[in-house]
Motif scaffolding. Sequence first.
Motif, PDB file in Angstrom:
ATOM      1  N   GLY B 136       0.856  -1.199   0.000  1.00  9.38           N
ATOM      2  CA  GLY B 136       0.000   0.000   0.000  1.00  9.38           C
ATOM      3  C   GLY B 136       0.880   1.232   0.000  1.00  9.38           C
ATOM      4  O   GLY B 136       1.065   1.859   1.055  1.00  9.38           O
ATOM      5  N   THR B 261      -5.518   1.335   8.818  1.00  6.98           N
ATOM      6  CA  THR B 261      -5.167   0.192   7.983  1.00  6.98           C
ATOM      7  C   THR B 261      -4.969  -1.026   8.882  1.00  6.98           C
ATOM      8  O   THR B 261      -4.097  -1.022   9.757  1.00  6.98           O
ATOM      9  CB  THR B 261      -3.873   0.469   7.195  1.00  6.98           C
ATOM     10  OG1 THR B 261      -4.076   1.636   6.382  1.00  6.98           O
ATOM     11  CG2 THR B 261      -3.522  -0.713   6.305  1.00  6.98           C
ATOM     12  N   ILE B 286      -5.195  -4.997   4.832  1.00  7.02           N
ATOM     13  CA  ILE B 286      -4.095  -5.613   4.084  1.00  7.02           C
ATOM     14  C   ILE B 286      -3.883  -6.985   4.709  1.00  7.02           C
ATOM     15  O   ILE B 286      -3.705  -7.089   5.928  1.00  7.02           O
ATOM     16  CB  ILE B 286      -2.811  -4.763   4.165  1.00  7.02           C
ATOM     17  CG1 ILE B 286      -3.023  -3.434   3.425  1.00  7.02           C
ATOM     18  CG2 ILE B 286      -1.624  -5.517   3.574  1.00  7.02           C
ATOM     19  CD1 ILE B 286      -1.810  -2.510   3.451  1.00  7.02           C
TER      20      ILE B 286
END
Lengths: 308, 308
Positions: B136, B261, B286
């Motif tokens: 990312g 995240t 993720i």
Amino acid sequence: MTQARFIAGDWGTSRLRLFLCDAAGAVLARAEGPGVAQAGDVCARVLAERAEAWDPAGAPLPAILSGMVGSTIGWREAPYAACPVRASDIARAALRFESEGRAIAIVPGLSCRNPSGVPDVMRGEETQIAGALRLGPELEQGRQLLCLPGTHAKWVLLEDGKVIHFQSTLSGEVFDLLSRHSVLARGSEAGSTDHPAFAAGVALAKTQSQAGLLHLLFSTRSRQLAGEIPKAEAASYLSGLIVSADVAGALALFQAPGPVTLVCTPALGALYGRVLQEYAVPARLIDGDKAAHAGLVALFASLEDLGE
Amino acid sequence: MTQARFIAGDWGTSRLRLFLCDAAGAVLARAEGPGVAQAGDVCARVLAERAEAWDPAGAPLPAILSGMVGSTIGWREAPYAACPVRASDIARAALRFESEGRAIAIVPGLSCRNPSGVPDVMRGEETQIAGALRLGPELEQGRQLLCLPGTHAKWVLLEDGKVIHFQSTLSGEVFDLLSRHSVLARGSEAGSTDHPAFAAGVALAKTQSQAGLLHLLFSTRSRQLAGEIPKAEAASYLSGLIVSADVAGALALFQAPGPVTLVCTPALGALYGRVLQEYAVPARLIDGDKAAHAGLVALFASLEDLGE
């Protein structure tokens, strides 16, 4: 010789303690037995076997029992009495029946909507509260905060002797589980308030209460790795963190700046007293066993006042 | 056919996962083995036995390893790299040595003074963070809050791709211990975010954060007794309470109102994502395994850039 008047029983999950008492509550004899987890369906038999030796011929003595004996896993379920309640209301709500000719009264637990706005319950501690009121009559006046530390600790607000509401905390169980199963305090000595690490744990939970206990527990490990606390004192640090978080939460919930009355063993009293001191809150101790006995005596007297 | 270039290893306490990789990091083959708790003193042998099958004749491939293999209970101790650090700093701090002719690099853990002002550490997660930055790349810009849920969850603040500091929480372990050993969720089904009780637990910890988690946990039991949540959903309620307390604490500590995240399994990602939503904080996921692999590849590339 003093005459036996009734039998008082503190009957928890793991242990039964019976006291033969005279009319004033003085203990004439003692007996022990299995807790309700073991006694299960034969509670009636367990009590009768011990009590019969004490009964005058042909006249079974009445018995008052408190604790898990009144729960769904006990002898018979004594439904919770809803707060606010006075000790006399607790006696009035006792579950009464006869067993093999003996008058039995099982003390009900208490229920409330707690300061966090959700239902809360206790069973057994209500008897200690009734006893604390008997042993410390000044608790009958004004707003009083009581703390009964333990596996599921209880913080209790009294107003003019009436139990207004209370909040349970899991401090004892969380400490026990983490110290036995987690890597946090592995290899540590038993916890002690004398260890400098204890005060360090208390201080961190006090100054970092907005972070929340979950975010502070790992420091028990990381501060050992960083050399800030000795491995031997890890359980003391963990105990300081947890009891401090317990106290900080209770003071925020009850906003009761007065002294706190601790009802527990002297060891737990010293632990909580030391933490409360760091919060500038005076504490005093009423022995938990004495309170339990005084509570059974007081509640039996209330039952008699109700006309038995 | 693509040529093998190096071996990447994720070597934790309970499991070893090895990947044979080409120069771009693509996986050519896999192998598994015992964690360091079991491998103990024979880590060198465990690695060699698996790697030799992959080595070109007479030329052992280099290996990069991360996780508890670099701890005091691992192969060799790779001292923590102190924050703030970039991924390239982590590679630079790797512990490098030769074993039976093979070049070994063990990724160091990270240390910091956390937002609560005390030392904190991680080992293994730094590799996932390096991988998340690779997967990312937008995480390289500005202030970013990462969460790596687990037994000892990590909340991590990045600024322009640099790890500034992080805070560990015990959410996973506390949930695990309480759901296995305590009376709170006895007889419950497995936790699910689909249960209405899950949302009730999240809401209580959100609105009552000043009380602290210790004061809220017992409601898992008392709300069952009061009929407010079904016994079958008790673990879901407990999970909601604990993850919500974790999130509330992290948001208070990091004051990072942007998106979070999550680096973890899809199941944990759904759990934390659902709770973050209740706090009006957007989340994205993720995959933790992919991040661990990408991190090893990225760190190996950094080692090569350092001139190996």
